[in-house]
Scaffold this motif. Structure first.
Motif, PDB file in Angstrom:
ATOM      1  N   SER A   1      46.477 -13.496   7.940  1.00 26.39           N
ATOM      2  CA  SER A   1      45.030 -13.361   8.054  1.00 26.39           C
ATOM      3  C   SER A   1      44.341 -14.708   8.251  1.00 26.39           C
ATOM      4  N   VAL A   2      45.068 -15.795   8.035  1.00 27.12           N
ATOM      5  CA  VAL A   2      44.434 -17.098   8.218  1.00 27.12           C
ATOM      6  C   VAL A   2      44.876 -17.769   9.520  1.00 27.12           C
ATOM      7  N   PHE A   3      45.395 -16.937  10.443  1.00 30.20           N
ATOM      8  CA  PHE A   3      45.809 -17.501  11.732  1.00 30.20           C
ATOM      9  C   PHE A   3      45.063 -16.819  12.869  1.00 30.20           C
ATOM     10  N   ASP A   4      45.017 -17.528  13.981  1.00 32.63           N
ATOM     11  CA  ASP A   4      44.506 -16.932  15.196  1.00 32.63           C
ATOM     12  C   ASP A   4      45.678 -16.264  15.885  1.00 32.63           C
TER      13      ASP A   4
ATOM     14  N   VAL B   1      51.684 -12.916  19.256  1.00 34.83           N
ATOM     15  CA  VAL B   1      51.995 -14.338  19.097  1.00 34.83           C
ATOM     16  C   VAL B   1      51.013 -15.012  18.145  1.00 34.83           C
ATOM     17  N   ARG B   2      51.564 -15.708  17.157  1.00 41.17           N
ATOM     18  CA  ARG B   2      50.715 -16.381  16.197  1.00 41.17           C
ATOM     19  C   ARG B   2      50.328 -17.743  16.766  1.00 41.17           C
ATOM     20  N   LYS B   3      49.002 -18.022  16.783  1.00 43.58           N
ATOM     21  CA  LYS B   3      48.549 -19.326  17.273  1.00 43.58           C
ATOM     22  C   LYS B   3      48.224 -20.214  16.084  1.00 43.58           C
ATOM     23  N   GLU B   4      47.096 -20.958  16.181  1.00 43.01           N
ATOM     24  CA  GLU B   4      46.891 -21.976  15.142  1.00 43.01           C
ATOM     25  C   GLU B   4      46.234 -21.416  13.881  1.00 43.01           C
ATOM     26  N   PHE B   5      46.349 -22.222  12.833  1.00 40.96           N
ATOM     27  CA  PHE B   5      45.739 -21.919  11.544  1.00 40.96           C
ATOM     28  C   PHE B   5      44.224 -22.040  11.669  1.00 40.96           C
ATOM     29  N   ILE B   6      43.503 -21.010  11.252  1.00 40.33           N
ATOM     30  CA  ILE B   6      42.049 -21.093  11.393  1.00 40.33           C
ATOM     31  C   ILE B   6      41.325 -20.834  10.071  1.00 40.33           C
TER      32      ILE B   6
ATOM     33  N   GLN C   1      35.419 -14.501   7.957  1.00 41.59           N
ATOM     34  CA  GLN C   1      34.036 -14.787   8.303  1.00 41.59           C
ATOM     35  C   GLN C   1      33.580 -13.867   9.432  1.00 41.59           C
ATOM     36  N   ASP C   2      34.463 -13.731  10.402  1.00 46.29           N
ATOM     37  CA  ASP C   2      34.141 -12.922  11.578  1.00 46.29           C
ATOM     38  C   ASP C   2      33.841 -11.476  11.166  1.00 46.29           C
TER      39      ASP C   2
ATOM     40  N   SER D   1      42.224 -10.563  12.698  1.00 46.31           N
ATOM     41  CA  SER D   1      41.129  -9.838  12.060  1.00 46.31           C
ATOM     42  C   SER D   1      41.654  -8.642  11.288  1.00 46.31           C
ATOM     43  N   GLY D   2      42.652  -7.958  11.888  1.00 46.97           N
ATOM     44  CA  GLY D   2      43.224  -6.791  11.215  1.00 46.97           C
ATOM     45  C   GLY D   2      43.782  -7.173   9.860  1.00 46.97           C
ATOM     46  N   SER D   3      44.551  -8.255   9.835  1.00 45.50           N
ATOM     47  CA  SER D   3      45.128  -8.685   8.560  1.00 45.50           C
ATOM     48  C   SER D   3      44.040  -9.059   7.574  1.00 45.50           C
ATOM     49  N   ALA D   4      43.012  -9.720   8.057  1.00 49.88           N
ATOM     50  CA  ALA D   4      41.922 -10.113   7.166  1.00 49.88           C
ATOM     51  C   ALA D   4      41.276  -8.871   6.560  1.00 49.88           C
ATOM     52  N   LEU D   5      41.053  -7.872   7.386  1.00 44.08           N
ATOM     53  CA  LEU D   5      40.455  -6.637   6.890  1.00 44.08           C
ATOM     54  C   LEU D   5      41.376  -5.974   5.857  1.00 44.08           C
ATOM     55  N   ALA D   6      42.693  -5.979   6.167  1.00 47.70           N
ATOM     56  CA  ALA D   6      43.652  -5.388   5.223  1.00 47.70           C
ATOM     57  C   ALA D   6      43.584  -6.101   3.877  1.00 47.70           C
TER      58      ALA D   6
END
Ligand SMILES: Nc1ncnc2c1ncn2[C@@H]1O[C@H](COP(=O)(O)OP(=O)(O)OP(=O)(O)O)[C@@H](O)[C@H]1O
Ligand SMILES: [Mg+2]
Lengths: 361, 277, 317
Positions: free
Chosen positions: C49-52, C57-62, C68-69, C286-291
């Motif tokens: 949830s803290v990645f883009d 494919v996992r991109k950078e740490f955000i 927030q989004d 975003s999905g992980s963040a929501l989870a």
């Protein structure tokens, strides 16, 4: 020689010491009974011998061989549990044959041994039943049968009769004694029942708090208890104890002043290290009192309860300052509540214990 | 609570209320089953009448032209395999926790119980990536593993309770009889908790059989779909043929209903096992 | 050759070692399954949830940008708030309707009426059926034109009542809630019933002898002693309500139509994670963040509710 030897056996559960430095020898063919108050470690000691618990330190030898590193089944012991621990989903036959099956004996051998044991225990007609369909006494027999079938060097019994009613208990007690004789096996037996201990044992081991208090033949414990605890524990009803103070000592006797009551001159067989002013306990068993004055010692008390059983009578008296005393008389005694009665005893059948509870003889 | 049968008008009121509820529950189910024997024309024209005949056409359509039989097979495989492995592994863990004193035993049991609190659905994204990586997407094995993992905590919880209640003298007795730890477990102790295993099995088999969420995400090819999930595509295909749809629903409900009716006591005990202490 | 003391110690250690290996053999397989398929994914959900993300494919740490989004992006937080309120409505309604009916029926069954066993089995029957079957079944029943419900209403002359139940924002969610109650009420019923049966008879008889009215007995004895069952059912209903997915998904699809009236956090999560018409492509971040948010909310609330409700329970021993 299926003897059992325990050397400096200790057992701890976590920080709690449950068995403390027990040394004990059980001779071949001997019937040894462990007694002691609940929680004193009787079962634990038995389980240590069986190998169901690991020693914290010490050694266990069976038949001159050290066994404390061996699994229970390698020690040549069989155990009968208080709850019988029959396998509920097995028939009697399967229950009795299980150990043999595990040991990969042939079907014929198993059948033969089970049948033999069943006929000794009069279980033949129940062999195909499940334990649930048996009475308490029959279950008990199956549990014993399961042990016999294995032909062990040592039988271990953990209070096996305590779940039976009084009548069955007497019957099983006699059967077990017979069995012991016919099997010629070494048996170690835990019980809460005084009568079982006194009647069955060749040797009684009295335990308290994980320590051995005294080992001896039943009547030796009764007649010559080593200490206050054994004196109080063996015999039923318990021995009456009276507080006393030493007022004079010599090589042949001690003179004591029993609190609120009489003065007694207690004869010595061996020199004592009592000195004047020591607090002692003086003991008389209920069954050693007689009605009326004896020349050696007499208490006077008020009867507050009487139990008349016809063949025997129990008197409960207050002696001195509300000190409760039990006296056991044979026959029917015409005594009523409120009577003042004199009960006498003989010095030969009385006991003296020093300030630390050790017997003075 | 009250064991005496109530007499009088009060008892009648109770009965009326219960019968009304029974109708509300049973009527829709009966309608569903009945409509499965009807043609579309009957359903639209005469929806509440009995079917004209015991007409198995709709079932034949399902059997011959749809993937529903395949779905049934897949669901059966997944449920049986999951529950079987679940019971074996769950018993192993519960047995270790309940029958042995060892250092860390509390940690181990907490570890298994912690699973009770974790709603696995919310981890669907990592699970998806992980299964993809393991090659278990579109694979019944992936579902099986997830179901086992999801059901292990409750199984361990239920079985631990029952195993703890067994007297340790039985175990000791078998030990003196020379049985190995393995034999003690398999021959002496586990047979005594078979009722509990049935309860734990049902408790988990029903949700596994009925599950729709995990296959929705992890299974894509039609041949691998489970029944609950397959019904959705079946509904898309036959959206205008109500008779076939009703027959499909009835068919899907049938296995569980039959087992339930035969074993209702165990079912109720099993499914409420988590909520009744 | 006789054994030395060291040999004995070694033999003992061997026995202990064997026992340890046996325990490992018992614990490892189930533990491994649990770790691989529950603990690792649950942990990863937080991590992800803290990645883009770009597809798989996992991109950078955000950092907390995904959170927030979801929470503060005006477009998304409206959807989130709507879905959340719907979940709240589901919870409250199910507590009142589904569990209320269950309580009444449990109290009636506790009087041991004729047909007791039969009623038990019947009321539990829908519980064992798959939500999918029930969802579709009622979707067919509620079909505005061909559905049995409206046919029935027409038959008895209530033509005005024959509405497109699932198509109107005012009725869609309520219809689904009734379907859900129909599906599940047997479960709390039997849990309550078991709880009532566990109340010692003496309590009730003693109260009767003391002349307490039935109402007082229900309120002052049965009710407090049922508290543990009510706690469990409340918490289970809560968890079920905030994970509610199958019924709305099957009956009205992924978008929570009509007009978002049946949108739920579960649907939103699915759309966000795996993509949809409204949410666009899949977004694992975003999905992980929501989870994670949902998990924290459900977890914290369950704990608080359990604590609060348990503190009101009476000890029966
Ligand atoms: N597994 C164990 N863990 C911790 N403590 C134990 C364990 N087994 C026994 N004990 C403790 O050891 C002590 C002795 O127990 P044991 O069962 O040997 O007593 P007992 O003499 O057989 O008593 P009883 O006459 O009641 O059977 C008790 O205080 C008991 O609580
Ligand atoms: Mg004991």
């Amino acid at each position: 020689m299926a003897n059992v030897v325990l050397r400096s056996v200790n057992k701890q559960f976590g920080e709690v010491k449950v068995i403390k430095d027990v040394n004990l020898t059980v001779e071949d063919n001997e019937f040894v009974v462990f007694v002691g108050p609940s929680g004193c470690g009787k079962s634990t000691l038995l389980r240590l011998i069986a190998g169901l618990e690991d020693l914290t330190s010490g050694e266990v030898h069976i038949e001159e061989e050290r066994v404390d590193h061996l699994a229970p089944s390698k020690r040549g012991v069989a155990m009968v549990f208080q709850s019988y621990a029959l396998y509920p989903h097995f028939t009697v036959r399967q229950n009795m044959g299980y150990a043999l099956r595990v040991a990969k004996e042939s079907k014929e051998t198993i059948a033969k041994k089970v049948n033999d044991a069943a006929s000794v225990l009069q279980l033949t007609e129940y062999l195909e039943r499940k334990p649930k369909a048996l009475s308490g006494g029959q279950r008990q027999r199956v549990a014993i049968g399961r042990a016999i079938v294995r032909d062990p060097k040592v039988f271990l019994f953990d209070a096996p009769l305590s779940n039976l009613d009084a009548k069955l208990r007497v019957q099983m007690r006699i059967e077990l004694t017979k069995l012991h004789r016919s099997l010629n096996a070494t048996m170690i037996y835990v019980t809460h029942d005084q009568v079982e201990a006194m009647t069955m044992a060749d040797k009684i081991v009295v335990l308290r708090d994980g320590k051995v208090e005294q080992i001896g033949a039943p009547l030796d414990l009764y007649n010559a208890p080593d200490n206050l605890f054994v004196a109080g524990f063996i015999g039923s009803p318990s021995m009456n104890f009276f507080d006393g103070t030493v007022i004079n000592t010599s090589n042949t006797d001690v003179e004591i002043d029993v609190k609120d009551s009489v003065k007694i001159k207690f004869p010595l067989n061996e020199p004592s290290n009592l000195s004047t002013g020591d607090k002692v306990s003086f003991g008389v068993r209920p069954e050693h009192f007689t009605i009326g004055n004896t020349n050696q010692g007499t208490f006077t008390g008020e009867v507050y309860a009487v139990e008349r059983l016809g063949g025997e009578t129990y008197l409960y008296l207050y002696v001195g300052d509300q000190k409760e005393v039990v006296a056991h008389m044979s026959g029917d005694q015409k005594i009523a509540i409120g009577d003042m009665v004199e009960i006498g005893f003989s010095l030969k059948q009385s006991y003296l214990f020093g300030p630390h509870g050790d017997a003075v003889r | 609570m009250q064991t005496k049968r109530n007499a009088g008008y009060e008892a009648w009121l109770v009965q009326i209320f219960l019968i009304a509820t029974t109708i509300v529950v049973l009527y829709p189910i009966i309608m569903m089953a009945m409509s499965g024997f009807k043609t579309n024309a009957e359903i639209f024209g005469n929806p509440f009448a009995l079917p004209k005949s015991l007409n198995f056409d709709n079932y034949l359509v399902i059997w011959n032209t749809t993937d529903v039989p395949r779905f049934l097979l897949n669901s059966t495989i997944v449920t049986l395999a999951s529950v079987a492995i679940l019971l074996v592994t769950g018993t192993m863990a519960a047995y270790a926790i309940s029958r042995y004193r060892f250092r860390g035993s509390i940690m181990v049991s907490l570890f298994f119980l912690a699973g009770l609190m974790l709603p696995l659905r919310l981890a669907i994204i990592p699970l998806f990536i992980q299964l993809k990586f393991m090659g278990l997407i579109d694979n019944l094995l992936g579902l099986i593993f997830i179901y086992i993992a999801m059901s292990l905590p409750s199984t361990v919880f239920i079985l631990t309770g029952f195993l703890r209640a067994l007297p340790s003298e039985l175990e000791d007795s078998a030990r003196v009889d020379g049985a190995s730890e393995f034999r003690i477990m398999v021959e002496i102790m586990v047979p005594l908790i078979t009722p509990a295993m049935v309860i734990a099995g049902i408790y988990n088999a029903v949700p596994i059989w009925n599950d729709f969420f995990f296959p929705l995400i992890f299974i894509q090819t039609p041949e691998m779909k489970t029944l609950a999930q397959g019904l959705t595509s079946f509904f898309g295909e036959y959206s205008v043929n109500f008779g076939v749809l009703y027959a499909g629903l009835t068919l899907a409900a049938l296995p569980v209903v039959i087992v339930f009716i035969v074993q209702s006591k165990r079912f109720i005990a099993g499914m409420t096992a988590g909520a009744i202490k | 050759m006789s054994m030395t003391n060291a040999d004995y110690e070694k033999a003992k250690r061997n026995r202990t070692l064997k026992l340890k290996l046996w325990l490992l053999f018992l614990i490892l397989p189930p533990a491994a399954i649990l770790i691989v398929f529950v603990f690792v994914p649950m942990g990863s959900a937080v991590w992800y949830s803290v990645f883009d993300w770009d597809g798989l494919v996992r991109k950078e740490f955000i950092g907390l940008a995904n959170f927030q989004d979801i929470l503060f992006n005006p477009l998304k937080n409206k959807v989130l708030f709507n879905a959340f309120m719907n979940n709240v409505k589901v919870f409250v309604s199910l507590m009142l309707v589904q569990n209320g009916i269950a309580l009444v029926i449990a109290l009636l069954l506790a009087r041991n009426p004729k047909g007791y066993r039969f009623y038990q089995v019947v009321f539990f029957l829908p519980v064992i059926l798959s939500t999918v079957i029930i969802g579709f079944q009622w979707k067919l029943f509620l079909n505005p034109v061909f559905g049995l419900v409206n046919k029935f209403l027409h038959n008895i002359g209530l033509h005005d009542w024959a509405l497109p139940w699932l198509g109107l924002p005012e009725t869609a969610l309520n219809s689904m809630l009734l379907v859900n109650s129909w599906h599940w009420f047997g479960f709390p019923t039997l849990v309550f019933l078991a709880a009532i049966h566990r109340i010692p008879k003496d309590f009730i008889e003693a109260a009767r002898l003391d002349g307490a009215s039935e109402w007082r007995i229900a309120r002052e004895i049965i009710w407090p002693l049922m508290a543990p069952a009510i706690t469990i059912i409340t918490v289970l209903t809560f968890i079920g309500s905030f994970n509610w997915f199958e019924i709305p998904y099957i009956m009205n699809g992924l978008e929570g139509s009509p007009a978002g009236s049946t949108d739920m956090l579960g649907l939103m999560f699915y759309r966000t994670a795996f993509g949809s018409v409204s949410a666009g492509g899949s977004n694992f971040g975003s999905g992980s963040a929501l989870a994670v948010l949902m998990f924290i909310f459900i977890f914290v609330f369950s704990i608080i509710a359990t604590k609060y409700l348990t503190s009101r329970e009476v000890e029966m021993n």
